[in-house]
Write an enzyme that holds these catalytic residues in place. Structure first.
Site, PDB file in Angstrom:
ATOM      1  CE  LYS A 170      -1.659   2.857   2.733  1.00  0.00           C
ATOM      2  NZ  LYS A 170      -1.494   4.067   1.898  1.00  0.00           N
ATOM      3  CD  GLU A 245      13.737   1.179   8.354  1.00  0.00           C
ATOM      4  OE1 GLU A 245      14.277   2.236   8.709  1.00  0.00           O
ATOM      5  OE2 GLU A 245      14.329   0.089   8.306  1.00  0.00           O
ATOM      6  CB  CYS A 279      13.550   9.229   6.998  1.00  0.00           C
ATOM      7  SG  CYS A 279      14.489   8.125   5.942  1.00  0.00           S
ATOM      8  CD  GLU A 379      10.676  13.311  10.386  1.00  0.00           C
ATOM      9  OE1 GLU A 379       9.516  12.907  10.613  1.00  0.00           O
ATOM     10  OE2 GLU A 379      11.529  12.615   9.815  1.00  0.00           O
TER      11      GLU A 379
HETATM   12  P1  NAD Z   1       2.784   8.836   7.138  1.00  0.00           P
HETATM   13  O1  NAD Z   1       3.078   8.181   8.425  1.00  0.00           O
HETATM   14  O2  NAD Z   1       1.763   9.893   7.102  1.00  0.00           O
HETATM   15  O3  NAD Z   1       2.327   7.751   6.053  1.00  0.00           O
HETATM   16  C1  NAD Z   1       3.127   6.667   5.705  1.00  0.00           C
HETATM   17  C2  NAD Z   1       2.250   5.556   5.155  1.00  0.00           C
HETATM   18  O4  NAD Z   1       1.451   5.041   6.199  1.00  0.00           O
HETATM   19  C3  NAD Z   1       1.273   5.996   4.079  1.00  0.00           C
HETATM   20  O5  NAD Z   1       1.128   4.966   3.134  1.00  0.00           O
HETATM   21  C4  NAD Z   1      -0.019   6.175   4.856  1.00  0.00           C
HETATM   22  O6  NAD Z   1      -1.175   6.018   4.065  1.00  0.00           O
HETATM   23  C5  NAD Z   1       0.089   5.060   5.860  1.00  0.00           C
HETATM   24  N1  NAD Z   1      -0.651   5.251   7.097  1.00  0.00           N
HETATM   25  C6  NAD Z   1      -0.886   6.403   7.769  1.00  0.00           C
HETATM   26  N2  NAD Z   1      -1.593   6.148   8.889  1.00  0.00           N
HETATM   27  C7  NAD Z   1      -1.785   4.811   8.934  1.00  0.00           C
HETATM   28  C8  NAD Z   1      -2.457   3.938   9.842  1.00  0.00           C
HETATM   29  N3  NAD Z   1      -3.073   4.404  10.922  1.00  0.00           N
HETATM   30  N4  NAD Z   1      -2.463   2.619   9.577  1.00  0.00           N
HETATM   31  C9  NAD Z   1      -1.842   2.132   8.488  1.00  0.00           C
HETATM   32  N5  NAD Z   1      -1.224   2.908   7.579  1.00  0.00           N
HETATM   33  C10 NAD Z   1      -1.185   4.229   7.807  1.00  0.00           C
HETATM   34  O7  NAD Z   1       4.201   9.350   6.603  1.00  0.00           O
HETATM   35  P2  NAD Z   1       4.504  10.248   5.314  1.00  0.00           P
HETATM   36  O8  NAD Z   1       4.087  11.636   5.626  1.00  0.00           O
HETATM   37  O9  NAD Z   1       4.033   9.581   4.090  1.00  0.00           O
HETATM   38  O10 NAD Z   1       6.100  10.153   5.280  1.00  0.00           O
HETATM   39  C11 NAD Z   1       6.905  10.977   6.016  1.00  0.00           C
HETATM   40  C12 NAD Z   1       7.410  10.294   7.263  1.00  0.00           C
HETATM   41  O11 NAD Z   1       8.038   9.055   6.938  1.00  0.00           O
HETATM   42  C13 NAD Z   1       8.463  11.079   7.974  1.00  0.00           C
HETATM   43  O12 NAD Z   1       8.243  11.036   9.359  1.00  0.00           O
HETATM   44  C14 NAD Z   1       9.757  10.363   7.632  1.00  0.00           C
HETATM   45  O13 NAD Z   1      10.797  10.546   8.536  1.00  0.00           O
HETATM   46  C15 NAD Z   1       9.302   8.957   7.571  1.00  0.00           C
HETATM   47  N6  NAD Z   1      10.221   8.148   6.777  1.00  0.00           N
HETATM   48  C16 NAD Z   1      11.049   7.255   7.403  1.00  0.00           C
HETATM   49  C17 NAD Z   1      11.951   6.509   6.680  1.00  0.00           C
HETATM   50  C18 NAD Z   1      12.875   5.526   7.341  1.00  0.00           C
HETATM   51  O14 NAD Z   1      13.400   4.662   6.664  1.00  0.00           O
HETATM   52  N7  NAD Z   1      13.093   5.580   8.635  1.00  0.00           N
HETATM   53  C19 NAD Z   1      12.023   6.661   5.301  1.00  0.00           C
HETATM   54  C20 NAD Z   1      11.180   7.574   4.689  1.00  0.00           C
HETATM   55  C21 NAD Z   1      10.280   8.310   5.442  1.00  0.00           C
END
Ligand code: NAD
Length: 473
Positions: A170, A245, A279, A379
């Site tokens: 997803k 992650e 990230c 962040e």
């Molecule tokens: P997000 O948490 O809003 O969404 C990430 C994914 O999770 C999306 O597909 C979203 O639809 C899904 N999601 C959101 N809420 C959910 C729930 N309750 N249940 C299941 N799925 C859910 O993050 P974003 O805004 O897309 O990405 C940015 C964040 O991701 C930043 O905090 C960044 O640091 C982090 N990130 C971490 C890494 C790493 O490897 N550590 C890499 C890239 C991004």
């Protein structure tokens, strides 16, 4: 406009259960770039069922067959690098030349890397009278964010498929378009039906349905720490294995014997990569107190040199951020920095002049920051750098570790051994020493609230294996 109106389920393109679509924006023009289905819990159910059906055969397929499958997938993605680069550049805002390499060519290589990795990994070992075997963990829910959309997807899909798991991916609703290219690649190389399924949709609907689904065995999640907490709690209801992650507030430390200008230059560029939507961005720059003013000056000069514009324009060196809502969040974080007394040295909350559309944020540098300020604690995920003065090496290490996160860090010193010594004291999963570059075979992941589990390389396989011991007479 790119219209995707079907989901990839069980090896074919299936009509979604509902009619709701999600619009994908072009970060630079604010126009609608594409439309994808808002997958429902029923769509998730169908995809999980397809993955379950495919599991027995795929998990028992010979290692070489699975290794070849990921290699062919890597080649199929490799053949579409320019197209993927352009898609992600428009969704996320990264300048095209960079996006072509990082957002498209890199994931194609990571996918292919799992062929040799799988062939080399020991799947069986003898421990005394036992034969210990590693076998596929089951059906995997892979949930990914928008900042490096294909890379994040591949970092899960490649090791999962190699290990013999089947997957429901997803992707993020903000940047889902490259996931369709991945599904097409799976079709093109003849991956057996159901081994990879792609369901687009929102986190609260499709995401939660997937995490809570009783037939999903493993959840691999990349995204914000807030959503990660929710995912871990939901997955605990059915005692699923989870890897997370999550976010970061990563420090870079410039030691007093480093070449200040070079180090600050590298640190600022790392922080601003992808408009700070990374990230592992080093969003806190720690410098010796006596060099602070000079460091801030250098950082401000570096960011003032960026050319903001459309990622598709070759002159652009810094693009917009992915959505209007995210631009507003980043600007609010800049406002907090000012309100809390950090010294604004470059950029600021106001939009850049000369650009009448696009979700732009001016690259921003704050000096005189301390760890108590929100701009050093939270962040921002935008082009915002906080410069913090420290007093001595121990103080630098203490300040670097004073965060709920522990994803990445950087250390710069004129003495490599000293830099390594400091690097070993940092509580973070990935530390770059004197500008040592990204290694796609090295384990990637965080300490503390940056998550648990590791992706990439042979360590990336661990999440997708169960370990069984067979006691022999
Ligand atoms: P997000 O948490 O809003 O969404 C990430 C994914 O999770 C999306 O597909 C979203 O639809 C899904 N999601 C959101 N809420 C959910 C729930 N309750 N249940 C299941 N799925 C859910 O993050 P974003 O805004 O897309 O990405 C940015 C964040 O991701 C930043 O905090 C960044 O640091 C982090 N990130 C971490 C890494 C790493 O490897 N550590 C890499 C890239 C991004």
């Amino acid at each position: 406009m790119i219209v995707r109106d079907a989901l990839f389920v069980g090896g074919s393109w299936a009509r979604p259960d509902g009619a709701e679509a999600i619009e994908v924006g072009n970060a630079a023009t604010e126009e609608v770039l594409g439309r994808v289905p808002a997958g429902s819990p029923l769509d998730v159910d169908r995809a999980v069922a397809a993955a379950r059906r495919a599991f027995d055969e795929w998990s028992r397929a010979p290692v070489d067959e699975r290794a070849k499958a990921v290699e062919r997938l890597g080649e199929a993605l490799g053949a579409r690098v320019p197209e993927i680069g352009a898609l992600v550049a428009q969704e996320v805002g990264m300048p095209l030349t960079m996006a072509t390499v990082i957002q498209a060519a890199l994931p194609a290589m990571v996918m292919g890397s799992y062929g040799p990795i799988l062939r080399e990994v020991e799947l069986e070992e003898r421990i005394g009278s036992s034969l210990v075997v590693r076998e596929a963990a089951g059906v995997v829910a892979a949930i990914t964010p928008w900042n490096y959309p294909l890379h994040q997807a591949v970092a899960k899909v490649a090791p999962a498929l190699a290990a013999g798991c089947t997957v429901v991916l997803k992707p993020s609703e903000v940047a889902p378009l490259s996931a369709f290219v991945l599904a097409e690649a799976a079709e093109e190389v003849g991956l057996p039906p159901g081994v990879l399924n792609v369901v687009t949709g929102r986190g609260a609907a499709a995401g939660e349905a997937l995490v809570g689904h009783p037939d999903v065995d493993v959840v691999s999640f990349t995204g914000s720490t807030a959503a990660g907490r929710r995912v871990a709690a939901l997955a605990a209801q059915t005692v699923k294995r989870v890897t997370l992650e999550l976010g970061g507030k990563s420090p870079s430390i410039v030691l007093d014997d480093a070449d200040l200008e070079d180090a600050v230059n590298s640190a600022v560029r790392q922080c601003m990569l992808n408009s700070g939507q990374t990230c592992i961005a080093w969003s806190r720059l720690l410098v010796p107190r006596e060099l602070h003013d000079r460091a801030v000056e250098v950082a401000a000069t570096v960011v003032d040199g960026y050319v903001l514009g459309d990622p598709l324009d070759p002159a652009t060196t810094l693009g917009p951020v992915a959505t209007a809502a995210h631009r507003d969040r980043v600007r609010a974080a800049i406002r907090s920095g000012v309100d809390e007394g950090a010294a604004l040295a470059a950029g600021g909350e106001a939009g850049p002049g000369g650009l009448d559309r696009g979700w732009f944020v001016r690259p921003t540098v704050f000096g005189g920051v301390d760890n108590a300020m929100s701009v050093a604690r939270e962040e921002v995920f935008g082009p915002v750098l906080a410069v913090l003065p420290y007093d001595g090496e121990d103080d630098a290490v203490r300040m670097a570790n004073e965060t709920i996160y522990g994803l990445a860090a950087g250390v710069f010193s004129g003495d490599r051994e000293r830099a390594l010594r400091v690097a070993r004291r940092l509580r973070a999963g990935m530390v770059d020493v004197n500008g040592g570059g990204f290694n796609m075979l090295a384990p990637f992941g965080g300490y503390k609230q940056s998550g648990y589990g590791r992706e990439l390389g042979r360590h990336g396989l661990d999440a997708y294996f169960e370990v069984k011991s067979l006691q022999l007479p």
